[in-house]
Design an enzyme around this catalytic site. Structure first.
Site, PDB file in Angstrom:
ATOM      1  N   HIS A   1      -5.227  -3.084  -2.861  1.00  0.00           N
ATOM      2  CA  HIS A   1      -4.870  -1.994  -3.905  1.00  0.00           C
ATOM      3  C   HIS A   1      -4.741  -2.457  -5.364  1.00  0.00           C
ATOM      4  CE1 HIS A   1      -4.363   1.167  -0.785  1.00  0.00           C
ATOM      5  NE2 HIS A   1      -3.911   0.034  -0.252  1.00  0.00           N
TER       6      HIS A   1
ATOM      7  N   SER B   1       0.891  -1.146  -0.091  1.00  0.00           N
ATOM      8  CA  SER B   1      -0.011  -0.076   0.009  1.00  0.00           C
ATOM      9  C   SER B   1       0.900   1.442  -0.023  1.00  0.00           C
ATOM     10  CB  SER B   1      -0.748  -0.075   1.159  1.00  0.00           C
ATOM     11  OG  SER B   1      -0.188  -0.263   2.538  1.00  0.00           O
TER      12      SER B   1
ATOM     13  N   LYS C   1     -11.832   1.257  -1.743  1.00  0.00           N
ATOM     14  CA  LYS C   1     -10.931   1.734  -2.366  1.00  0.00           C
ATOM     15  C   LYS C   1     -11.316   2.060  -3.940  1.00  0.00           C
ATOM     16  CE  LYS C   1      -7.654   0.069   1.007  1.00  0.00           C
ATOM     17  NZ  LYS C   1      -7.768   1.212   1.929  1.00  0.00           N
TER      18      LYS C   1
HETATM   19  C1  LIG Z   1      -3.295  -3.086   2.009  1.00  0.00           C
HETATM   20  C2  LIG Z   1      -4.372  -2.930   2.950  1.00  0.00           C
HETATM   21  N1  LIG Z   1      -5.079  -3.846   3.479  1.00  0.00           N
HETATM   22  C3  LIG Z   1      -6.336  -3.482   4.276  1.00  0.00           C
HETATM   23  C4  LIG Z   1      -6.677  -2.179   4.539  1.00  0.00           C
HETATM   24  C5  LIG Z   1      -7.728  -1.998   5.375  1.00  0.00           C
HETATM   25  O1  LIG Z   1      -9.004  -1.952   4.578  1.00  0.00           O
HETATM   26  P1  LIG Z   1     -10.088  -0.906   5.127  1.00  0.00           P
HETATM   27  O2  LIG Z   1      -9.814   0.491   4.897  1.00  0.00           O
HETATM   28  O3  LIG Z   1     -11.437  -1.480   4.313  1.00  0.00           O
HETATM   29  O4  LIG Z   1     -10.542  -1.271   6.648  1.00  0.00           O
HETATM   30  C6  LIG Z   1      -5.913  -1.227   3.840  1.00  0.00           C
HETATM   31  C7  LIG Z   1      -6.380   0.156   3.893  1.00  0.00           C
HETATM   32  O5  LIG Z   1      -7.124   0.776   4.502  1.00  0.00           O
HETATM   33  C8  LIG Z   1      -4.880  -1.403   2.865  1.00  0.00           C
HETATM   34  O6  LIG Z   1      -4.219  -0.663   2.443  1.00  0.00           O
END
Ligand SMILES: Cc1ncc(COP(=O)(O)O)c(C=O)c1O
Length: 386
Positions: free
Chosen positions: A204, A176, A235
């Site tokens: 992502h 990320s 996202k």
């Molecule tokens: C790689 C990754 N996994 C999980 C999440 C968590 O997702 P959420 O925002 O839906 O809780 C994020 C970002 O927030 C992320 O960048």
């Protein structure tokens, strides 16, 4: 409470204090930030679907049909028709037997990992995995082995050295904060050879990779070697929530054991309606995806040409690594003063000494906006002595 105030003072002294910014209106290529119109390169709304009229209309229709709340956790009375339709659509999209919608990506990761690995088991986790995967490992009460970022040799050594009843390898597919990509094929091969389960976080990648936006695992033809696929709906898919997809047995196990699923209220119908519309748009049309990639290339090319040192463009995330938090904050503040919102990302989100600006172009930026962002950032970095 005095000690808490001291903690905040300490964070500020180390350039690590976080403050929230207030966004007015819709999430788009430009946003109203603290009352001022600025270019937004800060959002994961990659396909621009958060403000898409079709998605908003679908959300309103779902709200009218299903009401404002799911009313309870899914195993009580909160699993509604809308959730079922969305789960079937996602499973079909990913070519999996089944999918399960969670309250968020954070919920999905902590719930899935802790459900799959327990006391006598081992989890192998990339050193730059997202915090939600890290927290899932912590909750699992399994042995946790952190392997060096994208390092298959280190992982193999740790697999050899770690006897366990069950072994689970977890990795972001697109990382990320760096935008680089896991060695997917190598991980599939290692997992098969060492009889381990493999889980990818495609937060992502969903909507962005593959002809139908089905993520990196599908785009690389690796469905059969990957046991657990997690993706977010908040996202590129412009809504909120997340899913885990895989075999029917996996999903049934999670329905029974993933505590963040079992003990949390189902997502409201309006959110599910928006997500379903967004998934269908992302699947059916590549126009937004193509534009997103064009925009990412334009931004990356422009920033490189202006003298900033960037890594290769593996995904549509463009990090500009600046080093110390103070430098990253300085550049971010100057850029914002000139009308570009590109937030500084600092430890603990990234390792010490690698603070950065993380720029995320979206499909609805136009060329003028991207070129303006490049000009502003190059100027801000120059002023800050970068
Ligand atoms: C790689 C990754 N996994 C999980 C999440 C968590 O997702 P959420 O925002 O839906 O809780 C994020 C970002 O927030 C992320 O960048």
């Amino acid at each position: 409470m005095r000690a808490l105030a001291d903690d905040l003072i300490d964070l500020e002294a180390r350039d690590l204090l976080r403050v929230r910014r207030l966004v007015g209106g819709l999430q788009g290529p430009e946003v109203e930030l603290d009352g001022r119109q600025v270019l937004c390169f800060a959002s994961n709304n990659y396909l621009g679907l958060a403000a898409d009229p079709e998605v908003i209309e679908a959300s309103m229709a779902a709200l009218r049909d299903g009401g404002a709340s799911a009313g309870a956790s899914p195993l009580i009375s909160g699993h509604m028709a809308a959730h079922d339709v969305l789960e079937r659509e996602i499973a079909d999209w990913l070519g999996c037997e089944a999918a399960l919608v969670f309250g968020s990506g954070y919920h999905a990761n902590i719930g899935a990992i802790a459900a799959l690995a327990g006391h006598d088991d081992a989890v192998f986790s990339d050193s730059l995995n997202h915090a939600s995967l890290i927290d899932g490992c912590r909750l699992a009460r399994a042995t946790v082995r952190i392997y060096d970022h994208r390092d298959l040799d280190d992982l193999e050594e740790k697999l050899h050295a770690t006897p366990a009843r069950r072994r689970l390898i977890v990795s972001d597919s697109v990382f990320s904060m760096d935008g680089d990509i896991a060695p997917l094929e190598g991980l599939v091969e290692l997992a098969a050879r060492h009889d381990a389960w493999l889980m990818f976080d495609e937060a992502h990648a969903m909507g962005i990779f593959g002809d139908d936006g089905g993520g990196l695992v599908a785009a690389r033809g690796l469905n059969h070697g990957v046991h657990v696929r997690m993706g977010t709906l908040g996202k590129a898919l412009g809504s909120y929530g997340a899913f885990v997809a895989g075999s029917r047995v996996l999903i049934e196990l999670l329905v029974n054991r993933a505590r963040s699923y079992v003990f949390s209220t189902g997502l409201p119908p309006a959110v599910i309606g928006a997500a379903l519309a967004a998934v269908r748009i992302a699947r059916q049309s590549s126009d937004r995806r193509d534009q997103l990639w064009r925009n990412a290339r334009r931004l990356h090319g422009g920033l490189s040409a202006s003298g900033l040192r960037l890594g290769p463009l593996d995904s549509t995330i463009v990090p500009v690594i600046l080093g110390e938090s103070k430098t990253a904050l300085g550049v971010a503040h100057r850029a914002l003063a000139e009308g570009l919102w590109a937030p500084a990302i600092r430890p603990p989100t990234v390792p010490p000494g690698t603070a950065r600006l993380r720029l995320t172009p979206i499909a609805t930026h136009d060329d003028e906006q991207i070129d303006r962002a490049v000009r502003i950032l190059a100027h801000a970095a120059g002023e800050e002595g970068v």
